[in-house]
Structures are given as C-alpha cells and as structure tokens.
Write a protein that holds these residues in place. Structure first.
Motif, PDB file in Angstrom:
ATOM      1  N   PHE A  54      -7.321   1.901  -0.411  1.00 24.81           N
ATOM      2  CA  PHE A  54      -6.882   1.185  -1.268  1.00 24.81           C
ATOM      3  C   PHE A  54      -7.210   1.357  -2.584  1.00 24.81           C
ATOM      4  O   PHE A  54      -8.471   1.665  -2.975  1.00 24.81           O
ATOM      5  CB  PHE A  54      -7.203  -0.432  -1.352  1.00 24.81           C
ATOM      6  CG  PHE A  54      -6.375  -1.031   0.183  1.00 24.81           C
ATOM      7  CD1 PHE A  54      -5.473  -2.135   0.084  1.00 24.81           C
ATOM      8  CD2 PHE A  54      -6.738  -0.694   1.264  1.00 24.81           C
ATOM      9  CE1 PHE A  54      -4.605  -2.522   1.021  1.00 24.81           C
ATOM     10  CE2 PHE A  54      -5.936  -1.370   2.491  1.00 24.81           C
ATOM     11  CZ  PHE A  54      -4.872  -2.171   1.897  1.00 24.81           C
ATOM     12  N   GLU A  55      -6.089   1.569  -3.689  1.00 26.70           N
ATOM     13  CA  GLU A  55      -6.495   1.986  -5.150  1.00 26.70           C
ATOM     14  C   GLU A  55      -5.904   0.724  -5.830  1.00 26.70           C
ATOM     15  O   GLU A  55      -4.844   1.008  -6.602  1.00 26.70           O
ATOM     16  CB  GLU A  55      -6.030   3.073  -5.375  1.00 26.70           C
ATOM     17  CG  GLU A  55      -6.666   4.319  -4.896  1.00 26.70           C
ATOM     18  CD  GLU A  55      -6.077   5.731  -5.084  1.00 26.70           C
ATOM     19  OE1 GLU A  55      -6.248   5.846  -6.422  1.00 26.70           O
ATOM     20  OE2 GLU A  55      -5.560   6.398  -4.215  1.00 26.70           O
TER      21      GLU A  55
ATOM     22  N   ASN B  66       9.944   0.440  -7.173  1.00 25.82           N
ATOM     23  CA  ASN B  66       9.848   1.119  -8.558  1.00 25.82           C
ATOM     24  C   ASN B  66      10.271   0.279  -9.587  1.00 25.82           C
ATOM     25  O   ASN B  66       9.941   0.598 -10.765  1.00 25.82           O
ATOM     26  CB  ASN B  66      11.310   2.119  -8.448  1.00 25.82           C
ATOM     27  CG  ASN B  66      11.126   3.330  -7.559  1.00 25.82           C
ATOM     28  OD1 ASN B  66       9.934   3.712  -7.550  1.00 25.82           O
ATOM     29  ND2 ASN B  66      11.930   3.889  -6.796  1.00 25.82           N
ATOM     30  N   LEU B  67      10.871  -0.936  -9.375  1.00 27.48           N
ATOM     31  CA  LEU B  67      11.097  -1.967 -10.418  1.00 27.48           C
ATOM     32  C   LEU B  67       9.942  -3.102 -10.700  1.00 27.48           C
ATOM     33  O   LEU B  67       9.851  -3.460 -11.917  1.00 27.48           O
ATOM     34  CB  LEU B  67      12.320  -2.651  -9.811  1.00 27.48           C
ATOM     35  CG  LEU B  67      13.687  -2.006  -9.915  1.00 27.48           C
ATOM     36  CD1 LEU B  67      14.918  -3.143  -9.476  1.00 27.48           C
ATOM     37  CD2 LEU B  67      14.150  -1.685 -11.395  1.00 27.48           C
ATOM     38  N   SER B  68       9.204  -3.133  -9.835  1.00 31.85           N
ATOM     39  CA  SER B  68       8.080  -4.148  -9.851  1.00 31.85           C
ATOM     40  C   SER B  68       6.700  -3.347 -10.532  1.00 31.85           C
ATOM     41  O   SER B  68       6.517  -2.327 -10.437  1.00 31.85           O
ATOM     42  CB  SER B  68       7.448  -4.738  -8.501  1.00 31.85           C
ATOM     43  OG  SER B  68       7.322  -3.635  -7.590  1.00 31.85           O
ATOM     44  N   SER B  69       5.916  -4.191 -11.396  1.00 37.58           N
ATOM     45  CA  SER B  69       4.957  -3.498 -11.885  1.00 37.58           C
ATOM     46  C   SER B  69       3.644  -3.326 -10.872  1.00 37.58           C
ATOM     47  O   SER B  69       3.735  -4.010  -9.920  1.00 37.58           O
ATOM     48  CB  SER B  69       4.323  -4.508 -13.086  1.00 37.58           C
ATOM     49  OG  SER B  69       4.064  -5.693 -12.532  1.00 37.58           O
TER      50      SER B  69
ATOM     51  N   LEU C 143       0.739  -1.142  -0.003  1.00 40.49           N
ATOM     52  CA  LEU C 143      -0.151  -0.023   0.048  1.00 40.49           C
ATOM     53  C   LEU C 143       0.795   1.317  -0.038  1.00 40.49           C
ATOM     54  O   LEU C 143       0.800   2.165  -0.659  1.00 40.49           O
ATOM     55  CB  LEU C 143      -0.995  -0.051   1.198  1.00 40.49           C
ATOM     56  CG  LEU C 143      -2.078   1.069   1.463  1.00 40.49           C
ATOM     57  CD1 LEU C 143      -2.907   1.022   0.073  1.00 40.49           C
ATOM     58  CD2 LEU C 143      -2.710   0.996   2.625  1.00 40.49           C
ATOM     59  N   ALA C 144       2.005   1.163   0.864  1.00 36.66           N
ATOM     60  CA  ALA C 144       2.851   2.335   0.682  1.00 36.66           C
ATOM     61  C   ALA C 144       3.555   2.685  -0.547  1.00 36.66           C
ATOM     62  O   ALA C 144       3.734   3.669  -0.987  1.00 36.66           O
ATOM     63  CB  ALA C 144       3.853   2.030   1.803  1.00 36.66           C
ATOM     64  N   ALA C 145       3.867   1.405  -1.246  1.00 35.30           N
ATOM     65  CA  ALA C 145       4.400   1.522  -2.562  1.00 35.30           C
ATOM     66  C   ALA C 145       3.383   2.073  -3.948  1.00 35.30           C
ATOM     67  O   ALA C 145       3.850   2.478  -4.824  1.00 35.30           O
ATOM     68  CB  ALA C 145       4.789   0.254  -3.147  1.00 35.30           C
ATOM     69  N   SER C 146       2.028   2.013  -3.245  1.00 40.97           N
ATOM     70  CA  SER C 146       1.100   2.826  -4.143  1.00 40.97           C
ATOM     71  C   SER C 146       1.016   4.353  -4.149  1.00 40.97           C
ATOM     72  O   SER C 146       0.410   4.882  -4.996  1.00 40.97           O
ATOM     73  CB  SER C 146      -0.137   2.044  -3.985  1.00 40.97           C
ATOM     74  OG  SER C 146      -0.781   2.605  -2.714  1.00 40.97           O
ATOM     75  N   ILE C 147       1.485   4.859  -3.220  1.00 41.40           N
ATOM     76  CA  ILE C 147       1.409   6.262  -2.943  1.00 41.40           C
ATOM     77  C   ILE C 147       2.256   7.117  -4.036  1.00 41.40           C
ATOM     78  O   ILE C 147       3.472   6.715  -4.255  1.00 41.40           O
ATOM     79  CB  ILE C 147       1.964   6.804  -1.516  1.00 41.40           C
ATOM     80  CG1 ILE C 147       1.038   6.153  -0.459  1.00 41.40           C
ATOM     81  CG2 ILE C 147       2.050   8.307  -1.453  1.00 41.40           C
ATOM     82  CD1 ILE C 147       1.709   6.664   0.917  1.00 41.40           C
ATOM     83  N   LYS C 148       1.437   7.875  -4.888  1.00 47.29           N
ATOM     84  CA  LYS C 148       2.281   8.556  -6.168  1.00 47.29           C
ATOM     85  C   LYS C 148       2.688   9.762  -5.744  1.00 47.29           C
ATOM     86  O   LYS C 148       3.303  10.312  -6.674  1.00 47.29           O
ATOM     87  CB  LYS C 148       1.256   8.622  -7.118  1.00 47.29           C
ATOM     88  CG  LYS C 148       0.559   7.110  -7.614  1.00 47.29           C
ATOM     89  CD  LYS C 148       1.647   6.194  -8.307  1.00 47.29           C
ATOM     90  CE  LYS C 148       1.178   5.111  -8.575  1.00 47.29           C
ATOM     91  NZ  LYS C 148       2.226   3.884  -9.021  1.00 47.29           N
TER      92      LYS C 148
END
Length: 389
Positions: free
Chosen positions: A180-181, A323-326, A117-122
């Motif tokens: 969640f998005e 950053n590297l994972s989709s 979820l943290a990785a989804s913050i844009k």
C-alpha cells in the motif's frame, strides 16, 4: 521502497473469484433443496446480503482513504475465512444465511480496498489494470463453476472446505505481496495542500455520477438474467440445462474477448469514455431483444449481445472512475462502483418479481430498456457538457 506488482493482484483476484464462484451459484438451490426453505425466503436472504454488501463497499472505500486499507483488508479476508470455516460445520438454518451474509460483508470491504489499490498502480494504464482484473475474475468464475459441479457430487459440504482453503491462500498472498502506498500516509503534505489539490473536481463528480447511474440501471437489468429469466424460460418450455448453457457462452465470450479488447486498447488507445457508451448501447439492444424472445435462439442472441456489452463496458467503469477521482478519494469512488453493482443486484430481482407478478415479463423488459436508455442519454449529456468545460 517495495512496489506493488500487478501480477500478484491478478493471482489474488483469480483465487478469490474462484472461491466466491463456489458459493453464489448454489445459494438458492442449497436453501431450497437442502434446507427446505421457500424461494421467496432465499430471495430475501440474497436481498439482505446485497444491502449489507453496499455498506461494506462504502466502509472499505472510507478505510482505504483514511490510510488503514492494509490492516482492514487483511482483517476482512480473515473474517471471510472464519465464516467459511464455520460453514463447514454449521451449514443448517439459520447458521447458513447468517454466515453467508457475514462473508458477503467482509468480502465487500476487501474487494473495494483491493480495487482502490489496483487504481494506485502507476506503471500501467488504469484501463489495462482493470481489464486484466476483470479477465482474471471471469477465469475464476469459469473455473469455479466447472469444479463446483464435480465437488457437489461428492458432498455439498466440500464446497465450503475448498472455498475456505482458497481464501487461506488468498490471505497469504494479500499479507505478503499487497503493498500500500496510500496518499494519506504521506506526512509531509500539509493540510491546505490536501484540501486544495486532493479533492475530486465537480466536473469529474458529475461525470462519475452519470456513468454510475447507468451502471446501476444496467445491473438491475443484468440481475434478471440471474433470477427471473430462468423461470421465464422454463415457462416457455426451455429447460434449466439450456439456461445454464447460456452462462457457459457468457464465460467463453468473456474469457476470449477480454484479451482481444486489452490488445486493441494497447494498440490503438481507444478512448475509455467512448468505449463505455458503446457498451451501454449494446445493453439497450440486448434488453430490447428480450421483449420479442420466445425461443432459445433469441435468448442466445440476447445473451451474446449482453456479454459483448459487459466485456466492453464493465472493466472500463472502474478505470474511468480511477482516472477522474483524486488520490485522496480513490477508495470512496471505487466504493461507489461496488455500491452501484450491489444495489442493482439487490433491487433488480425484487422489482422484476413484483412487475412480473402484477403485469408481465414483456413489461419488465420494456421498463428495463426505458430505464437504461434514459440513464444513458442523461449520462451522455452530462459527460459531454463537463468534458467541454
């Protein structure tokens, strides 16, 4: 649509980390001194818990990628709350280790989903997000380990009461503030687009694998500090109180150093890949210094170097992976980060104990240096080759 705000992730991380740090420092002592069990049995319980947490990390990543992260995160936190509540009343053998393992499994699921979820913050760089998450987690550890010393003097069962209450607050924050998005919920994307555009590239997979291989080896070495080194230092005539001071130094450096690293990141935009290998190099130096450490000053120097390596490298690893994972595989690869850490903590103390029993502490440290150095070189070659591609 309502957006996820970083500050709530950080507050949640602080509260959950404070709660967790009430439990883990006392596990071995509680089982040995209060339940009358052997250190070997306590170590076996921790080993099993680490293995179970590996499974939890993988499941958490999978569930996030399937679009059901929110439901399972809340369920996992609720399971932890239930286990902690039961520990207040049932904290003898064998209820204690069973509930401890259940709590660890649920916590691994929730933590992996929250990292994804943290990785989804844009609206923030991934490195900034994970630096701040790491910073708040360590403040939680410092607070937890400070408070636990006061609470345990009253009644050790109060530890479970306070942890239970903290996790209830954590659940309320997660329920009301974590938005969640997940990419899987976007129904307008076609199956073909998902297959073509949302898979992590092979080059990225190779880079992630190399970085996590080294991370695993480092965690195996780092786990010696939390297990076999305390025994080694006592054999050299260095008391447990001095050993505990090393962790105070560790906490101070992390809490003071992390904001400085975050500031330098924002000011100068330091490359994450370069930064992670600087951290890895510091770990090699720190582990190598243990080969010659025979007095307290040398152990202190080694701990300082280890902590700087930790501050520089550990928050960057999930950021690089993010950053590297989709988007569609974000959960899976954040799960692999947690798995590498859990596997290192599971295997490290056990392997270290066997090597010490059969050979010596010096050989243990030499083997750790060799493993970390070899993994770092392999990872560096893989990373350079695939970045060029």
């Amino acid at each position: 649509m309502k957006k996820l705000k970083l500050r709530w992730l950080l507050v949640g991380n602080l509260i959950s980390s404070t709660g967790t740090s009430f439990i883990w420092p006392l596990t071995t002592v509680y089982m040995h001194d209060y339940l009358g069990k052997s250190l070997a049995l306590a170590g076996t319980v921790l080993f099993i818990e680490s293995l179970i947490m590996i499974g939890g990390s993988y499941i958490g990543g999978y569930l996030y990628d399937q679009g059901s992260g929110r439901k399972w995160m809340l369920l996992a936190i609720a399971i932890s709350i239930t286990a902690l509540l039961l520990l207040v009343f049932f904290n003898k053998w064998p209820a204690y280790p069973i509930l401890l393992i259940i709590n660890g499994f649920a916590g691994a699921i929730a933590n992996t989903i929250i990292n994804a979820l943290a990785a989804s913050i844009k609206n923030h760089e991934a490195s900034y997000v994970f630096n701040m998450m790491y910073f708040m987690a360590n403040i939680g550890v410092v607070l937890g380990t400070l408070i636990v010393g006061l609470v345990v003097k009253l009644d050790i069962r109060y530890i479970f009461v306070v942890t239970f209450l903290l996790y209830v607050i954590f659940f309320i924050i997660a329920l009301t503030k974590y938005v969640f998005e997940n990419v899987q919920t976007k129904k307008n994307e076609t199956h073909i687009k998902k297959e073509i555009l949302q898979k992590t590239t092979k080059s990225s997979i190779f880079i992630i694998s190399g970085i996590l291989l080294t991370y695993l080896m480092i965690q195996m070495g780092y786990a010696q500090w939390q297990s076999n080194l305390s025994v080694y230092m006592q054999s050299l005539g260095i008391g447990l109180n001095k050993y505990s001071y090393l962790w105070t130094i560790n906490g101070i450096i992390v809490v003071v150093g992390q904001p400085i690293i975050s500031f330098l990141d924002r000011r100068y935009g330091i490359n994450n890949v370069k930064k992670v290998y600087v951290g890895y190099a510091l770990f090699v130096v720190a582990f190598a210094s243990l080969i010659f450490a025979k007095d307290y000053e040398h152990f202190m120097i080694s701990m300082i170097i280890v902590t700087f390596g930790e501050v520089i490298a550990f928050p960057v690893i999930p950021a690089i992976v993010a950053n590297l994972s989709s988007d569609s595989e974000r959960g899976k690869y954040q799960g692999f980060v947690s798995i590498a850490a859990s596997m290192g903590h599971a295997v490290g103390p056990l392997l270290g104990g066997v090597i010490v029993e059969l050979f010596s502490y010096e050989l243990l440290f030499e083997m750790i240096v060799l493993l970390v150095l070899t993994a770092t070189i392999i990872s560096l070659i893989i990373t350079r080759f695939n970045l060029k591609k």
